[in-house]
Design an enzyme around this catalytic site. Sequence first.
Site, short mmCIF file in Angstrom:
data_model
loop_
_atom_site.label_atom_id
_atom_site.label_comp_id
_atom_site.label_asym_id
_atom_site.label_seq_id
_atom_site.Cartn_x
_atom_site.Cartn_y
_atom_site.Cartn_z
N GLU A 57 -3.89 -0.99 9.41
CA GLU A 57 -2.59 -1.60 9.17
C GLU A 57 -1.59 -0.50 8.90
O GLU A 57 -1.84 0.41 8.13
CB GLU A 57 -2.63 -2.55 7.96
CG GLU A 57 -1.31 -3.28 7.75
CD GLU A 57 -1.36 -4.26 6.59
OE1 GLU A 57 -1.36 -5.47 6.86
OE2 GLU A 57 -1.41 -3.83 5.44
N HIS A 64 0.79 -1.25 0.00
CA HIS A 64 0.00 0.00 0.00
C HIS A 64 0.81 1.29 0.00
O HIS A 64 1.61 1.51 0.91
CB HIS A 64 -0.89 0.06 1.25
CG HIS A 64 -1.92 -1.00 1.30
ND1 HIS A 64 -3.18 -0.85 0.76
CD2 HIS A 64 -1.89 -2.25 1.82
CE1 HIS A 64 -3.87 -1.95 0.96
NE2 HIS A 64 -3.11 -2.82 1.59
N ASN A 117 -2.57 -11.61 0.47
CA ASN A 117 -1.63 -11.06 1.46
C ASN A 117 -1.85 -11.69 2.83
O ASN A 117 -2.98 -11.76 3.32
CB ASN A 117 -1.84 -9.56 1.59
CG ASN A 117 -1.38 -8.79 0.37
OD1 ASN A 117 -1.06 -9.38 -0.65
ND2 ASN A 117 -1.32 -7.49 0.48
N HIS A 141 -6.49 -8.73 -0.34
CA HIS A 141 -5.85 -8.13 0.85
C HIS A 141 -6.53 -8.62 2.11
O HIS A 141 -7.69 -8.97 2.10
CB HIS A 141 -5.91 -6.60 0.77
CG HIS A 141 -4.83 -6.03 -0.09
ND1 HIS A 141 -3.72 -5.43 0.43
CD2 HIS A 141 -4.68 -6.03 -1.43
CE1 HIS A 141 -2.93 -5.06 -0.56
NE2 HIS A 141 -3.49 -5.41 -1.71
N HIS A 179 -7.97 -5.66 7.08
CA HIS A 179 -6.61 -5.95 7.53
C HIS A 179 -6.65 -6.38 8.99
O HIS A 179 -7.37 -5.79 9.79
CB HIS A 179 -5.71 -4.71 7.43
CG HIS A 179 -5.29 -4.39 6.02
ND1 HIS A 179 -5.33 -3.13 5.51
CD2 HIS A 179 -4.80 -5.17 5.04
CE1 HIS A 179 -4.88 -3.15 4.27
NE2 HIS A 179 -4.56 -4.38 3.95
ZN LIG Z 1 -3.45 -4.66 2.17
#
Ligand SMILES: [Zn+2]
Length: 364
Positions: free
Chosen positions: A178, A106, A283, A261, A222
């Site tokens: 995150e 990111h 991820n 994600h 996240h």
């Molecule tokens: Zn991410």
Amino acid sequence: MGVLDIVPAGVLTGENVRKLFNYAREQKVPVNVTSSSTANAVLEAARDIKAPIILQVSQGGSAFFAGKGIANDKQQASILGAVAAAHHIRTVAKAYGVPVVLHSDHCAEKLLPWFDGMLAADEAYFKEHQEPLFSSHMLDLSEEPKEKNIATCVEYFKRMAPLGLWLEMEIGITGGEEDGVDNTGVDNAALYTQPEDVYDVYKALNPISPNFSIAAAFGNVHGVYKPGNVKLQPQLLGAHQAYTCEKLGGQPAQPLYLVFHGGSGSTKEEIQTAVENGVVKMNVDTDTQFTYLTGIRDYILKKKDYLLSQVGNPEGADKPNKKFYDPRVWVREGEKTMAARVKEACKDLGNVGQCLSLRRYIIR
Ligand SMILES: [Zn+2]
């Protein structure tokens, strides 16, 4: 045929990245790395299960790689750390014998100086080696209006494509928190991207190069939380593929490279549905952070009486403790538990044994 018949071991760039993503469209697990120790643990796991792997650095992880003692007010530590991580991984990756995608995570608008610094390093590396330093970078302007998000991606992608860099972009918002980006308060509707928006991205980027992927939000968050109001809907990714496919006249069935994600804490069924709908990258960070700790934590608790002073333990007042407090001993315990978690994530995704090559066995 194994993946090593298609791409070489070590860091991949350019068309090789796309070849890897096309290879059965298997998911590849990227793991966030923050130090040479975590990077090596991931590479070791990938080697043991013969799996291609993505290593990525976040903006904060990059700064940590450079050292927390370096100021980062102009992203200087994040730039240095990302470049240092890339050189470390490039130097050792081939020795692990697996293909590696080297990616940055990111990058929101306020962090663009970090992106600019990495891109400058890619351009400098390209002049000398005819390939970029990294394989791939992510731009995440998902908090900006859609038009601005896409226009910024187009502008950067025009610079990246000629170097052979892959672009990952985000449209729709990943929830949770995150690395200092806090989306815990955003409207739930923003956590689900619409098929029309995904097609708008495709339309803008595809004429520049086919080497891009889209992180479309489908209720991703996240971090690992207790089940809340946001539900993961990986079947929505199928709707994105179908919409873009129809706009392209019915071919190909899955025109989009999609990215998942917030994979930590997802069920095997959710992961499977995402894979079926064209996800090429998932991820995992929160889970590997935790497992890096557990090995170290358990070692410290178990060996506590050997760690309270340099000399003197339950075996005698004059016994030395050097072999217990040497960082290579206790940091290694974290590497082992983290590597085990990486292997588990790869197995969940069917990313095991891909590097087995018939040809290589015959040569042997
Ligand atoms: Zn991410």
